[in-house]
Write a protein that holds these residues in place. Structure first.
Motif, PDB file in Angstrom:
ATOM      1  N   ALA A   1       0.964 -76.331  48.924  1.00  5.28           N
ATOM      2  CA  ALA A   1      -0.316 -76.739  48.119  1.00  5.28           C
ATOM      3  C   ALA A   1      -0.388 -76.253  46.501  1.00  5.28           C
ATOM      4  O   ALA A   1      -1.341 -76.665  45.809  1.00  5.28           O
ATOM      5  CB  ALA A   1      -1.595 -76.185  48.693  1.00  5.28           C
TER       6      ALA A   1
ATOM      7  N   ALA B   1      -3.632 -82.467  53.474  1.00  2.00           N
ATOM      8  CA  ALA B   1      -4.033 -82.217  52.258  1.00  2.00           C
ATOM      9  C   ALA B   1      -5.637 -82.274  52.028  1.00  2.00           C
ATOM     10  O   ALA B   1      -6.017 -81.692  51.372  1.00  2.00           O
ATOM     11  CB  ALA B   1      -3.628 -83.498  51.471  1.00  2.00           C
TER      12      ALA B   1
ATOM     13  N   GLU C   1      -6.220 -73.823  54.507  1.00  2.00           N
ATOM     14  CA  GLU C   1      -5.256 -73.473  53.422  1.00  2.00           C
ATOM     15  C   GLU C   1      -3.859 -73.219  54.157  1.00  2.00           C
ATOM     16  O   GLU C   1      -4.065 -72.354  55.008  1.00  2.00           O
ATOM     17  CB  GLU C   1      -5.734 -72.520  52.678  1.00  2.00           C
ATOM     18  CG  GLU C   1      -5.025 -72.495  51.519  1.00  2.00           C
ATOM     19  CD  GLU C   1      -5.638 -71.608  50.413  1.00  2.00           C
ATOM     20  OE1 GLU C   1      -5.701 -71.986  49.110  1.00  2.00           O
ATOM     21  OE2 GLU C   1      -6.235 -70.476  50.670  1.00  2.00           O
TER      22      GLU C   1
ATOM     23  N   TRP D   1      -6.720 -78.857  53.114  1.00  2.00           N
ATOM     24  CA  TRP D   1      -6.633 -77.886  51.977  1.00  2.00           C
ATOM     25  C   TRP D   1      -7.869 -78.153  50.771  1.00  2.00           C
ATOM     26  O   TRP D   1      -8.498 -77.275  50.268  1.00  2.00           O
ATOM     27  CB  TRP D   1      -5.408 -78.056  50.934  1.00  2.00           C
ATOM     28  CG  TRP D   1      -5.422 -77.277  49.700  1.00  2.00           C
ATOM     29  CD1 TRP D   1      -4.970 -75.914  49.351  1.00  2.00           C
ATOM     30  CD2 TRP D   1      -5.691 -78.092  48.352  1.00  2.00           C
ATOM     31  NE1 TRP D   1      -5.508 -75.699  48.189  1.00  2.00           N
ATOM     32  CE2 TRP D   1      -5.760 -76.805  47.520  1.00  2.00           C
ATOM     33  CE3 TRP D   1      -6.102 -79.050  48.042  1.00  2.00           C
ATOM     34  CZ2 TRP D   1      -6.014 -77.107  46.111  1.00  2.00           C
ATOM     35  CZ3 TRP D   1      -6.442 -79.238  46.425  1.00  2.00           C
ATOM     36  CH2 TRP D   1      -6.369 -78.359  45.740  1.00  2.00           C
TER      37      TRP D   1
END
Length: 498
Positions: A197, A46, A190, A49
């Motif tokens: 996401a 996370a 990403e 990202w």
């Protein structure tokens, strides 16, 4: 001059950038992705990202000023040496890190570069107070938050935040540097397939301007209700600033100064112990400071129990139970709602974080490090100080920690802080049709009530992994084996009623 960006991805109140710009020399703004950096824990999925979108926003801000962010993948020392050689830079500026090995690596690098004749300076950009300046009367670090924060406040307000430099001259990148540059997309931060996401993109606009806008919205719209309503997970009374602080899109000095200005403008009087909402939020900034303070003075915070007695704790190994917790399938609706919110948005309400962490360490009797590792991978606000410090606080193994025998009852916590079940119904829709009385304890609903709500326990929604009273007793018996478990056990709800 090279400005080395790390966990300070902004232009305003960026001391390293400001001092470099003040030299009048052309600037190179550099970000190094080094998965093996000394003392640096590789970011979780996370956070990768979140770094991707924040770095993209920082690059866009620099381009508006005529520059760009040079992103290079590789070993930090080697990348810096190559950038210095290719650019002819005469100096390197950065903001400090506070982990032990990271500090040692920075000190060694600073010494080596200075020996080579370069100007090298480091600055305070991540904290309100430097950890080595706040000590008790014996010259030792504080181990209790309240004493630590009182000492900080006696030291006076931190310096005010600085605006972004009015004038920045950027060096045109020579061929040698453009060849070193990595494309942001090539770093693989990403997710692609599967793209998990989407919920985080909806929840978190990235970059410095988004951070400042969130700060303004909180202070002007949400601060009034903060102290009274911040424990309601279905509400919007929390600041939601932690992801921006974690990557440095916002500095704590900016938050502190804006808060003090808001205090002068209006006072949100709290019904909780007569404190104002502003003072309560200031205390949360102080708690963040205390987490970094712990990391500075106890660098192995994420690996070692700060209370040695917990080394004898008979933690269980139960991969199935851990997986059920991670997936939000424990059978306790408040716990499951929190874990699903985390997976979808990369964030979880603070009250619920305490409940789900307690559930790992006490109901499941799993080592707090297993839960901390999952949070590290799934939180957009994960950082190397707050994440382990807060887990140790909940588990009872840390400094000034909650007593181990303070075992959160997920049912009572849900009934107290989510009485209408709004939060649970949002994230656990399979039981949304249950009456308020049973939404936090569906196993107590009658067969007719379950059928009317369309719930088949054990099929649509799991039965509880463990029964609260039995799990609580098992946890207390395990804690007694550490030699520290003789204190009178008190549930948090029972204590609150006394």
């Amino acid at each position: 001059m090279i400005v080395w960006f790390r966990d300070d991805l902004r232009l305003a109140d960026q001391p390293a950038l400001a001092r470099a710009a003040a030299t009048g020399q052309p600037l190179i703004c550099l970000y190094i992705h080094d998965p093996q950096a000394a003392g640096e824990r590789p970011p979780g999925a996370a956070m990768r990202w979140w770094l991707h979108v924040t770095l993209k926003a920082l690059d866009a801000s620099l381009r508006e000023h005529g520059g760009r962010l040079l992103i290079v993948e590789g070993a930090q020392d080697e990348v810096l040496d190559a950038c210095i050689a290719a650019s002819g830079a005469s100096g390197v500026f950065w903001n400090r890190r506070y982990g032990g090995k990271a500090r040692e690596a920075d000190a060694a690098l600073k010494s080596r570069l200075r020996d080579d004749g370069l100007t090298v300076e480091s600055f305070s950009g991540a904290l309100l107070y430097e950890p080595w300046t706040v000590l008790n009367q014996s010259g030792e670090p504080f181990q209790v938050y309240t004493a630590f924060w009182r000492a900080c406040r006696r030291a006076g307000d931190p310096p005010p935040p600085e605006p972004a430099p009015e004038r920045m001259i950027f060096q045109r990148l020579p061929a040698g540097l453009t060849q070193l540059a990595s494309k942001l997309d090539a770093l693989g931060f990403e997710p692609k397939k599967p793209d998990w996401a989407a919920g985080m993109r909806d929840a978190w606009p990235a970059g410095e301007e988004a951070a400042l806008e969130r700060l303004r919205a909180f202070l002007h719209s949400d601060l009034e209700a903060y102290a009274d309503e911040r424990d309601d997970p279905s509400g919007a009374a929390t600041s939601r600033l932690s992801p921006y602080l974690a990557v440095g899109a916002l500095s704590p000095r900016q938050a502190f100064a804006a808060l003090k200005a808001a205090q002068h403008g209006r006072h949100g009087q709290s019904a909780t112990r007569g404190e104002t909402s502003a003072e309560k939020f200031l205390g949360e900034l102080g708690w963040r400071e205390f987490c970094y303070y712990q990391r500075f003075h106890w660098p192995d915070l994420a690996e070692r129990n700060l209370r040695a007695a917990f080394d004898a704790m008979p933690w269980r190994r139960d991969a199935k139970a851990l997986r059920a917790w991670q997936r939000g399938q424990t059978g306790y609706p408040l716990v499951d709602a929190g874990m699903r919110e985390l997976w979808h948005t990369g964030w979880m309400h603070n009250r619920v974080r305490m409940v789900v962490a307690s559930f790992v360490a006490k109901h499941l009797l799993l080592d707090w490090r297993e839960g901390e590792a999952w949070f590290w991978d799934t939180l957009v606000d994960a950082d190397g100080a707050s994440n382990p410090a807060n887990w140790q606080w909940v588990a009872g193994s840390g400094l000034d920690a909650a007593p181990y025998f303070r075992i959160f009852n997920p049912v009572l916590q849900g009934q107290k802080f989510d009485p209408r079940g709004l939060y649970v119904r949002q994230w656990v829709p399979e039981i949304a049709g249950l009456p308020d009385k049973f939404v936090h304890q569906p196993w107590k609903a009658s067969e007719a009530q379950l059928a009317q709500a369309g719930v088949r326990l054990g099929t649509d929604y799991p039965l509880p992994l463990v029964e609260h009273d039995r799990a609580r007793q098992r946890a207390l018996e395990a804690f007694a084996k550490t030699g520290k478990g003789k204190s009178q056990p008190v549930d948090d709800e029972r204590k609150a009623k006394q």
